[in-house]
Design an enzyme around this catalytic site. Structure first.
Site: not given
Ligand code: GAR
Length: 208
Positions: A15, A17, A111, A113
């Site tokens: 989490g 982001n 989203n 990415h």
């Molecule tokens: C982030 O790097 C996000 O961009 C990626 O997973 C991570 C989650 O981190 N998402 C993907 O790869 C989706 N295809 P977080 O839970 O610390 O935000």
């Protein structure tokens, strides 16, 4: 000013982001949006702690409690509707939503990415795998993308992108951290505000 756009954030893990969105809202920069709900498909996601600390309502919806993907997604939709959500933000949500789901919310799901789409994206590219692929290919620049979600995985219209340099000796973990710090945590809140502003203003226009 127009009423704020009600946001739900869908998460599966750490989490960071989500935290960037929370901090952005706290600092007064999410002028047209309000973080109303966090939905997690993982009961142990640290993202849930972040939401609780920020006093945002949480909901845990586990796929294993449903007999089908359709029933799981219907439970998510019901929760979104009960909370009158207008914008869905996927922030490290690790499930691909079905076409039935995405068709319901055209240009209302965004989203983040961790690559420069169209590189290293689509089914199977998530989390560290994306950075492993970028390093494996030997690209010198990567980055992050925020895009609308449609029926094609990582295929919806791009909203914002930011490039990040790859350095000699990078591991997937080091690169992931740099991409988050330099790109994801900046462009996700900025894109959220941009889309919320559009939704709020269009709603306003519809009322006059
Ligand atoms: C982030 O790097 C996000 O961009 C990626 O997973 C991570 C989650 O981190 N998402 C993907 O790869 C989706 N295809 P977080 O839970 O610390 O935000």
């Amino acid at each position: 000013m127009a009423e704020k756009t009600k946001i739900a954030v869908l998460v599966s893990g750490g989490g960071t982001n989500l935290q960037a969105l929370i901090d952005f809202e706290k600092s007064g920069r999410l002028q047209h949006g309000k973080l109303c709900l966090v939905i997690s498909d993982n009961e142990n996601a640290f993202a849930l702690e972040r939401a609780k600390k920020a006093q945002i309502k949480t909901s845990v919806i586990l796929k294993r409690n449903f007999e089908s993907k359709k029933a799981f997604e219907e439970a998510i939709i019901k929760t979104l509707e009960e909370n009158e959500i207008e914008l869905i933000i996927l922030a490290g949500f690790m499930k691909i939503l079905s076409e039935d789901f995405t068709k319901r919310y055209p240009e209302r799901i965004i989203n983040v990415h961790p690559s420069l789409i169209p590189s290293f994206c689509g089914e199977g590219f998530y989390g560290l795998k994306v950075h492993e692929a970028a390093l494996g290919y030997g690209v010198k620049v990567t980055g992050a993308t925020v895009h609308f979600v449609n029926e094609i995985p990582d295929g919806g219209r791009i909203i914002l992108q930011k490039a990040v340099e790859i350095k000699e000796g990078d591991t997937p973990e080091i690169l992931q951290k740099r991409v988050m710090e330099q790109a994801e945590w900046k462009i996700l809140p900025a894109a959220a505000e941009k889309v919320c502003k559009e939704i709020s203003e269009n709603r306003q226009g519809a009322l006059v």
